[in-house]
Design a protein around this motif. Structure first.
Motif, PDB file in Angstrom:
ATOM      1  N   GLY A   1       8.010 -23.725 -14.201  1.00 53.05           N
ATOM      2  CA  GLY A   1       8.557 -25.005 -13.772  1.00 53.05           C
ATOM      3  C   GLY A   1       8.240 -26.162 -14.695  1.00 53.05           C
ATOM      4  N   ASP A   2       7.020 -26.214 -15.237  1.00 53.21           N
ATOM      5  CA  ASP A   2       6.651 -27.318 -16.128  1.00 53.21           C
ATOM      6  C   ASP A   2       7.492 -27.330 -17.391  1.00 53.21           C
ATOM      7  OD1 ASP A   2       4.781 -28.230 -14.378  1.00 53.21           O
ATOM      8  OD2 ASP A   2       3.024 -27.602 -15.528  1.00 53.21           O
ATOM      9  N   GLU A   3       7.805 -26.130 -17.904  1.00 48.86           N
ATOM     10  CA  GLU A   3       8.628 -26.076 -19.115  1.00 48.86           C
ATOM     11  C   GLU A   3      10.062 -26.511 -18.821  1.00 48.86           C
ATOM     12  OE1 GLU A   3       9.521 -23.124 -22.884  1.00 48.86           O
ATOM     13  OE2 GLU A   3       7.607 -23.122 -21.829  1.00 48.86           O
ATOM     14  N   LEU A   4      10.559 -26.172 -17.632  1.00 52.98           N
ATOM     15  CA  LEU A   4      11.890 -26.629 -17.232  1.00 52.98           C
ATOM     16  C   LEU A   4      11.918 -28.155 -17.147  1.00 52.98           C
ATOM     17  CD1 LEU A   4      12.689 -24.041 -14.392  1.00 52.98           C
ATOM     18  CD2 LEU A   4      13.528 -24.003 -16.748  1.00 52.98           C
ATOM     19  N   THR A   5      10.853 -28.733 -16.608  1.00 48.81           N
ATOM     20  CA  THR A   5      10.753 -30.198 -16.514  1.00 48.81           C
ATOM     21  C   THR A   5      10.723 -30.822 -17.903  1.00 48.81           C
ATOM     22  OG1 THR A   5       9.534 -29.998 -14.432  1.00 48.81           O
ATOM     23  CG2 THR A   5       9.372 -32.097 -15.588  1.00 48.81           C
ATOM     24  N   SER A   6       9.961 -30.209 -18.804  1.00 47.66           N
ATOM     25  CA  SER A   6       9.877 -30.710 -20.180  1.00 47.66           C
ATOM     26  C   SER A   6      11.231 -30.617 -20.885  1.00 47.66           C
ATOM     27  CB  SER A   6       8.819 -29.909 -20.945  1.00 47.66           C
ATOM     28  OG  SER A   6       8.727 -30.334 -22.275  1.00 47.66           O
ATOM     29  N   ASP A   7      11.970 -29.524 -20.621  1.00 46.57           N
ATOM     30  CA  ASP A   7      13.320 -29.373 -21.191  1.00 46.57           C
ATOM     31  C   ASP A   7      14.216 -30.540 -20.775  1.00 46.57           C
ATOM     32  OD1 ASP A   7      12.647 -26.979 -22.367  1.00 46.57           O
ATOM     33  OD2 ASP A   7      13.578 -25.725 -20.840  1.00 46.57           O
ATOM     34  N   ILE A   8      14.105 -30.939 -19.507  1.00 49.15           N
ATOM     35  CA  ILE A   8      14.941 -32.029 -18.999  1.00 49.15           C
ATOM     36  C   ILE A   8      14.558 -33.350 -19.661  1.00 49.15           C
ATOM     37  CG2 ILE A   8      15.476 -33.390 -16.930  1.00 49.15           C
ATOM     38  CD1 ILE A   8      15.230 -30.738 -15.330  1.00 49.15           C
TER      39      ILE A   8
ATOM     40  N   LEU B   1       0.814  -1.213   0.000  1.00 53.18           N
ATOM     41  CA  LEU B   1       0.000   0.000   0.000  1.00 53.18           C
ATOM     42  C   LEU B   1       0.850   1.267   0.000  1.00 53.18           C
ATOM     43  CD1 LEU B   1      -2.656  -1.111   2.652  1.00 53.18           C
ATOM     44  CD2 LEU B   1      -2.871  -1.187   0.159  1.00 53.18           C
ATOM     45  N   ALA B   2       2.154   1.125   0.217  1.00 51.74           N
ATOM     46  CA  ALA B   2       3.050   2.284   0.295  1.00 51.74           C
ATOM     47  C   ALA B   2       3.221   2.929  -1.079  1.00 51.74           C
ATOM     48  CB  ALA B   2       4.406   1.866   0.843  1.00 51.74           C
ATOM     49  N   PRO B   3       3.494   4.261  -1.115  1.00 53.30           N
ATOM     50  CA  PRO B   3       3.752   4.940  -2.398  1.00 53.30           C
ATOM     51  C   PRO B   3       5.186   4.686  -2.855  1.00 53.30           C
ATOM     52  CG  PRO B   3       3.896   6.512  -0.608  1.00 53.30           C
ATOM     53  CD  PRO B   3       3.517   5.204   0.024  1.00 53.30           C
ATOM     54  N   GLU B   4       5.477   3.430  -3.090  1.00 51.33           N
ATOM     55  CA  GLU B   4       6.834   3.007  -3.430  1.00 51.33           C
ATOM     56  C   GLU B   4       6.762   1.828  -4.374  1.00 51.33           C
ATOM     57  OE1 GLU B   4      10.884   2.528  -0.898  1.00 51.33           O
ATOM     58  OE2 GLU B   4       9.229   1.274  -0.215  1.00 51.33           O
ATOM     59  N   GLY B   5       7.681   1.784  -5.320  1.00 50.13           N
ATOM     60  CA  GLY B   5       7.678   0.712  -6.301  1.00 50.13           C
ATOM     61  C   GLY B   5       8.394  -0.530  -5.810  1.00 50.13           C
ATOM     62  N   ASN B   6       7.745  -1.679  -5.955  1.00 49.04           N
ATOM     63  CA  ASN B   6       8.361  -2.977  -5.669  1.00 49.04           C
ATOM     64  C   ASN B   6       8.050  -3.917  -6.821  1.00 49.04           C
ATOM     65  OD1 ASN B   6       9.563  -3.095  -2.803  1.00 49.04           O
ATOM     66  ND2 ASN B   6       7.587  -2.082  -2.451  1.00 49.04           N
ATOM     67  N   MET B   7       9.049  -4.704  -7.191  1.00 45.79           N
ATOM     68  CA  MET B   7       8.831  -5.685  -8.258  1.00 45.79           C
ATOM     69  C   MET B   7       8.935  -7.088  -7.678  1.00 45.79           C
ATOM     70  SD  MET B   7      10.847  -6.427 -11.859  1.00 45.79           S
ATOM     71  CE  MET B   7       9.878  -5.387 -12.952  1.00 45.79           C
ATOM     72  N   ILE B   8       8.009  -7.933  -8.099  1.00 44.20           N
ATOM     73  CA  ILE B   8       8.034  -9.334  -7.673  1.00 44.20           C
ATOM     74  C   ILE B   8       7.979 -10.232  -8.899  1.00 44.20           C
ATOM     75  CG2 ILE B   8       5.522  -9.416  -7.330  1.00 44.20           C
ATOM     76  CD1 ILE B   8       6.446 -11.245  -4.788  1.00 44.20           C
ATOM     77  N   VAL B   9       8.765 -11.320  -8.852  1.00 49.52           N
ATOM     78  CA  VAL B   9       8.778 -12.326  -9.915  1.00 49.52           C
ATOM     79  C   VAL B   9       8.380 -13.648  -9.266  1.00 49.52           C
ATOM     80  CG1 VAL B   9      10.161 -13.503 -11.665  1.00 49.52           C
ATOM     81  CG2 VAL B   9      10.617 -11.098 -11.137  1.00 49.52           C
ATOM     82  N   ASP B  10       7.169 -14.115  -9.577  1.00 50.80           N
ATOM     83  CA  ASP B  10       6.632 -15.344  -8.989  1.00 50.80           C
ATOM     84  C   ASP B  10       6.691 -16.448 -10.044  1.00 50.80           C
ATOM     85  OD1 ASP B  10       5.234 -16.910  -6.968  1.00 50.80           O
ATOM     86  OD2 ASP B  10       3.497 -16.761  -8.298  1.00 50.80           O
ATOM     87  N   ILE B  11       7.599 -17.404  -9.845  1.00 51.37           N
ATOM     88  CA  ILE B  11       7.798 -18.482 -10.818  1.00 51.37           C
ATOM     89  C   ILE B  11       7.121 -19.748 -10.296  1.00 51.37           C
ATOM     90  CG2 ILE B  11       9.484 -19.793 -12.165  1.00 51.37           C
ATOM     91  CD1 ILE B  11      11.522 -17.560 -11.509  1.00 51.37           C
TER      92      ILE B  11
ATOM     93  N   GLY C   1       7.711 -18.377  -5.412  1.00 54.74           N
ATOM     94  CA  GLY C   1       7.289 -19.543  -6.185  1.00 54.74           C
ATOM     95  C   GLY C   1       8.360 -20.627  -6.164  1.00 54.74           C
ATOM     96  N   GLY C   2       7.965 -21.830  -6.551  1.00 55.72           N
ATOM     97  CA  GLY C   2       8.897 -22.958  -6.536  1.00 55.72           C
ATOM     98  C   GLY C   2      10.116 -22.736  -7.405  1.00 55.72           C
ATOM     99  N   GLY C   3       9.946 -22.007  -8.513  1.00 56.65           N
ATOM    100  CA  GLY C   3      11.079 -21.748  -9.412  1.00 56.65           C
ATOM    101  C   GLY C   3      12.182 -20.931  -8.773  1.00 56.65           C
ATOM    102  N   ALA C   4      11.844 -20.175  -7.728  1.00 57.33           N
ATOM    103  CA  ALA C   4      12.854 -19.363  -7.031  1.00 57.33           C
ATOM    104  C   ALA C   4      13.908 -20.230  -6.370  1.00 57.33           C
ATOM    105  CB  ALA C   4      12.174 -18.472  -5.992  1.00 57.33           C
ATOM    106  N   LEU C   5      13.577 -21.513  -6.146  1.00 60.52           N
ATOM    107  CA  LEU C   5      14.499 -22.433  -5.478  1.00 60.52           C
ATOM    108  C   LEU C   5      15.529 -23.036  -6.434  1.00 60.52           C
ATOM    109  CD1 LEU C   5      11.894 -24.294  -3.229  1.00 60.52           C
ATOM    110  CD2 LEU C   5      13.489 -22.509  -2.520  1.00 60.52           C
TER     111      LEU C   5
END
Length: 340
Positions: free
Chosen positions: A184-191, A149-159, A291-295
């Motif tokens: 994550g599913d595409e990473l699994t498919s790549d493998i 709610l703050a007047p400040e910019g934050n970016m989040i990447v949820d994988i 998200g799980g991809g962050a791991l």
């Protein structure tokens, strides 16, 4: 209490890979998003972990389904049955009247009106009386502890499993976002493709997932954090004879490179469309990964080196969206939700 209808409040992260339910600030369900159905009657046989154990192992009379694909519902009927089963798992006690549910559900920020309607309808058919939808990156930011709610910019990447959600948040709203069906599913498919092409061995989706967990990496040099080689067992793609293949993290890093590059491009695109004042805040605060991809090993360092902004992995990335949805559930008047 069993003689009267009453309302229960739950928050849900309805994910492609896992579904998490929170009630009264506690995680009461954390199960794979899988349901097993009887082909003849279409009745549910198992849900969650029990259904996951059947996945890719069933005979003709049983079908196991992952109802969500790319972060959205792909099988409406199966999703409804899965949600019912998981909600019943969350509240196993029986009463004379089933409780009505007040629910907050996290949804991908790139969802179409049809996809949002599918989530809402599934929830309502699973006894949801008041159903609120919140975008996953907003829920994740709340769950991490960012003051959205703050007047400040934050970016989040949820994988997640089916989609990567990138959002710039300020003053309680999403200023701009980028949602891509790459995760994550595409990473699994790549493998899976890599093991077939490079080692001539067939691996299941579940085995590819285990490879990702044990030796998955975004960097070819992890230094002291390098995992030991993982031994993969499977049939030869041509002869069907059994094979035993040791896999190292460096080769998995190479095979995941193109997909991770797509996530990098999506983050850069979101930054490109960010107003300068908010951009300055993001440079100062860093970018948050959830998200799980962050791991995935080395991912935060690879992104930081590419984009020249520090990346922070949240304390509990797998549960950030669910926790945020739980906080939003307790503060319905404080946060904004998607309109019906």
């Amino acid at each position: 209490m069993g003689l009267f209808s009453f309302t229960r409040e739950i928050a849900m992260d309805l994910g492609t890979a896992n579904t998490i339910i929170i009630s009264n600030d506690k995680i009461i369900v954390d199960e794979p998003s899988v349901v097993a159905l009887d082909r003849r009657t279409d009745k549910m046989i198992a849900v969650g972990s029990k259904a996951k154990m059947m996945y890719e192992k069933t005979h003709d009379n049983i079908r196991t389904i992952r109802p969500l694909k790319d972060g959205v519902i792909a099988d409406f009927s199966a999703c409804e049955q899965m949600m019912r089963g998981l909600i019943k798992m969350a509240h196993p006690g029986r009463s004379l009247f089933a409780p009505s549910l007040r629910m907050v559900i996290g949804v991908p920020s790139g969802s179409t009106e049809v996809e949002l309607r599918a989530v809402r309808d599934s929830a309502e058919r699973a006894d949801g009386r008041d159903v609120y939808l919140i975008f996953e990156p907003m829920a994740a930011a709340i769950g991490i502890g960012i003051d959205v709610l703050a007047p400040e910019g934050n970016m989040i990447v949820d994988i997640g499993g089916g989609s990567t959600e990138i959002a710039v948040i300020s003053l309680g709203g999403i200023v701009n976002n980028n949602s891509i069906r790459v995760a994550g599913d595409e990473l699994t498919s790549d493998i899976q493709d890599y093991m077939s092409r490079q080692h001539n061995v067939k691996v299941s989706e579940r085995m590819a997932e285990r490879i990702k967990i044990n030796v998955g990496s975004a960097l070819t040099d992890l230094g002291d954090e390098a995992p030991e080689n993982f031994i993969v067992h499977g049939p030869n793609r041509i002869t069907a004879l059994p094979m035993e293949v040791p896999v190292c993290y460096q080769e998995i890093a190479h095979c995941l490179d193109k997909t991770i590059a797509k996530i990098e491009s999506a983050v850069l695109s979101a930054l490109e469309h960010t107003p300068p004042e908010l951009y300055a805040d993001i440079v100062k605060n860093g970018i948050y990964l959830s998200g799980g991809g962050a791991l995935l090993r080395g991912l935060s360092k690879r992104l930081a080196d590419k984009i020249n902004i520090e990346f922070h992995i949240s304390d509990d990335p797998l549960h950030s969206v669910a926790k945020g949805a739980g906080i939003a559930l307790k503060n319905i008047d404080k946060f904004s939700f998607l309109k019906r």
